[in-house]
Scaffold this active site. Structure first.
Site, short mmCIF file in Angstrom:
data_model
loop_
_atom_site.label_atom_id
_atom_site.label_comp_id
_atom_site.label_asym_id
_atom_site.label_seq_id
_atom_site.Cartn_x
_atom_site.Cartn_y
_atom_site.Cartn_z
N LYS A 166 9.36 -3.08 15.53
CA LYS A 166 9.61 -1.86 14.74
C LYS A 166 10.55 -0.94 15.53
CE LYS A 166 7.64 -0.90 11.23
NZ LYS A 166 7.86 -1.26 9.79
N PHE B 226 0.82 -1.22 0.00
CA PHE B 226 0.00 0.00 0.00
C PHE B 226 0.87 1.28 0.00
CE2 PHE B 226 -1.98 2.71 3.57
CZ PHE B 226 -2.51 3.65 2.69
N ILE B 227 1.63 1.50 1.04
CA ILE B 227 2.39 2.76 1.13
C ILE B 227 3.58 2.73 0.17
CG2 ILE B 227 3.66 4.31 2.68
CD1 ILE B 227 1.97 3.12 5.02
N ARG C 226 -12.01 -4.60 21.69
CA ARG C 226 -10.90 -5.55 21.62
C ARG C 226 -9.82 -5.21 22.63
NH1 ARG C 226 -10.15 -6.20 15.18
NH2 ARG C 226 -10.09 -3.94 15.35
N TYR D 113 4.67 -6.46 17.39
CA TYR D 113 4.90 -5.67 16.16
C TYR D 113 5.53 -4.32 16.50
CZ TYR D 113 3.56 -2.32 12.48
OH TYR D 113 3.56 -1.29 11.56
N ASP E 67 12.34 -12.34 -0.66
CA ASP E 67 12.16 -12.15 0.78
C ASP E 67 13.42 -11.45 1.31
OD1 ASP E 67 12.11 -12.56 3.58
OD2 ASP E 67 11.05 -14.46 3.36
N THR F 166 1.99 -9.83 1.14
CA THR F 166 0.73 -9.07 1.19
C THR F 166 0.66 -8.06 0.05
OG1 THR F 166 1.69 -7.40 2.68
CG2 THR F 166 0.51 -9.23 3.72
N1 LIG Z 1 -0.61 1.22 7.16
C1 LIG Z 1 -0.35 1.88 8.28
O1 LIG Z 1 -1.25 2.48 8.90
C2 LIG Z 1 1.06 1.96 8.80
C3 LIG Z 1 1.27 2.73 9.94
C4 LIG Z 1 2.56 2.81 10.46
C5 LIG Z 1 3.61 2.15 9.83
N2 LIG Z 1 3.39 1.39 8.73
C6 LIG Z 1 4.53 0.71 8.12
O2 LIG Z 1 4.59 1.03 6.75
C7 LIG Z 1 5.13 -0.07 6.02
C8 LIG Z 1 4.21 -0.42 4.86
O3 LIG Z 1 2.93 -0.79 5.38
P1 LIG Z 1 1.67 -1.00 4.44
O4 LIG Z 1 0.48 -0.57 5.20
O5 LIG Z 1 1.94 -0.45 3.09
O6 LIG Z 1 1.63 -2.60 4.40
P2 LIG Z 1 1.61 -3.61 3.16
O7 LIG Z 1 1.35 -4.97 3.74
O8 LIG Z 1 0.70 -3.12 2.09
O9 LIG Z 1 3.12 -3.52 2.64
C9 LIG Z 1 4.16 -4.32 3.14
C10 LIG Z 1 4.88 -4.91 1.94
O10 LIG Z 1 6.02 -5.64 2.39
C11 LIG Z 1 6.07 -6.88 1.72
N3 LIG Z 1 6.79 -7.83 2.58
C12 LIG Z 1 6.38 -8.32 3.78
N4 LIG Z 1 7.30 -9.15 4.29
C13 LIG Z 1 8.33 -9.18 3.40
C14 LIG Z 1 9.58 -9.86 3.36
N5 LIG Z 1 9.96 -10.69 4.34
N6 LIG Z 1 10.40 -9.65 2.29
C15 LIG Z 1 10.02 -8.83 1.28
N7 LIG Z 1 8.84 -8.17 1.27
C16 LIG Z 1 8.02 -8.33 2.31
C17 LIG Z 1 4.62 -7.26 1.45
O11 LIG Z 1 4.45 -8.18 0.38
C18 LIG Z 1 4.01 -5.89 1.14
O12 LIG Z 1 4.08 -5.58 -0.23
C19 LIG Z 1 5.32 -1.21 7.02
O13 LIG Z 1 6.69 -1.25 7.38
C20 LIG Z 1 4.46 -0.80 8.20
O14 LIG Z 1 5.01 -1.28 9.42
C21 LIG Z 1 2.13 1.28 8.20
#
Ligand SMILES: NC(=O)c1ccc[n+]([C@@H]2O[C@H](COP(=O)([O-])OP(=O)(O)OC[C@H]3O[C@@H](n4cnc5c(N)ncnc54)[C@H](O)[C@@H]3O)[C@@H](O)[C@H]2O)c1
Length: 308
Positions: A148, A15-16, A268, A144, A55, A39
């Site tokens: 982080k 997503f991000i 929850r 989690y 990975d 994901t």
């Molecule tokens: N969405 C939120 O509200 C939020 C808030 C704070 C921080 N974050 C952080 O932002 C980042 C992105 O989050 P997001 O919401 O886009 O999630 P997301 O699940 O859409 O993106 C994570 C990506 O990482 C990939 N991935 C996971 N494990 C992997 C591995 N072992 N090797 C290679 N690729 C791997 C997944 O396939 C996915 O494309 C994350 O690090 C998350 O902790 C997100």
């Protein structure tokens, strides 16, 4: 294509990450995505970016660095599911801590200048005061958040002992186009998707819990600013505005024209009652402040689901 900066984006199919990749490409940078698609979605990776399905824990991850000549690495690949982290904290730490350390070792070996890390406001745990600033105590309430935060420490120590620069960006509740409505966490995506499809959103608790919703476009902008600024520092990225879940549903109703039925279920355990982040440090040092209001932001999510 302009020369730009050679960037690696781990998690760039998510997503991000995929939104960051698009902005980097538009800005003329050269982008490689490394993502295991656990994901993420290959289809949302920009056609002008190189893609490696790998990975971060795999030995082959090194090939990406050997061929890339990266100056900057955006690290977003992570185990992001809070419930999974509670049930299987070792796997969570394996990806988020050990995977991160592996990445830092490769950065060191291949001469990367800087790592920009997507962290989370959940490192703070239950707030002592709101909005929380960077000086707020850190007391993670789930594996989690702990994993982080552990990686944030490694970034700091690599900057001290290996001169690898970093910026930590701690996001509040991110939302926007491409957020997966089938995962926990993204309440805007989940509710928007359900309401558009005539399904019933479930609110855990009384719906008066608050969140600080920050739009992905604003997070992307901060990430690009950090190509030039914010070295060896960490920033909260939020709006400072608390929105209740009930208010979010009312806004979704108004914008979608639906009159959604909602179901209330038991609250929850471990869920925070209130959240908002103060981003004054980002305003001063990065000249960043959020620009997308909740109304326009939620509309962008509704539009995205209608088109996709
Ligand atoms: N969405 C939120 O509200 C939020 C808030 C704070 C921080 N974050 C952080 O932002 C980042 C992105 O989050 P997001 O919401 O886009 O999630 P997301 O699940 O859409 O993106 C994570 C990506 O990482 C990939 N991935 C996971 N494990 C992997 C591995 N072992 N090797 C290679 N690729 C791997 C997944 O396939 C996915 O494309 C994350 O690090 C998350 O902790 C997100």
């Amino acid at each position: 294509m302009a020369d730009g900066i050679k960037c690696l984006v781990t998690g760039g199919a998510g997503f991000i990450g995929s939104n960051i990749v698009d902005a980097l490409v538009v800005a003329g940078h050269s982008v490689t995505v490394a993502d295991d698609l656990s994901t993420g979605n290959r289809a949302q990776v920009n056609a002008q970016a190189q893609f490696a399905q790998v990975d971060v824990l795999a030995a082959e991850f090194e090939h990406v660095f050997a061929e890339g000549g990266f100056e900057v690495v955006y690290h977003l690949a992570a185990q992001t599911d809070v419930m999974t982290s509670v049930e299987d904290p070792a796997t969570d730490a394996q990806v988020n801590v050990i995977g991160g350390i592996r990445l830092l070792e490769l950065c060191r070996k291949y001469g990367v200048r800087k790592v920009i890390f997507s962290s989370t406001s959940s490192v703070f745990g239950e707030p002592d005061y709101l909005p929380m600033d960077e000086g707020h105590p850190i007391r993670p309430l789930c594996p989690y958040a702990a994993s982080k935060h552990a990686f944030e420490h490694y970034l700091h120590l690599y900057s001290e002992i290996h001169d690898l620069a970093y910026t930590v960006l701690r996001y509040a509740n991110a939302y926007g186009p491409r957020q997966d409505p089938h995962h926990e966490g993204g309440v805007v995506a989940i509710f928007a998707y359900k309401i558009l499809n005539g399904a019933v959103p479930i609110i855990y608790g009384d719906g008066e819990q608050t969140r600080d919703f920050v739009h992905v476009d604003d997070l992307v902008r901060a990430n690009l600013i950090c190509l030039e600024r914010g070295d060896n520092s960490y920033y909260n990225l939020g709006t400072g505005i608390e929105t209740t879940v009930n208010e979010l549903v009312a806004l979704l109703d108004e914008l979608s024209g639906a009159k959604a039925e909602v179901e209330y279920a038991a609250g929850r355990r471990g869920e925070m009652r209130r959240l908002s982040l103060q981003s004054a440090r980002a305003a001063t040092e990065l000249q960043w402040s959020p620009t997308v209001g909740l109304c326009a932001g939620v509309q962008s999510v509704l539009d995205y689901f209608k088109e996709n």
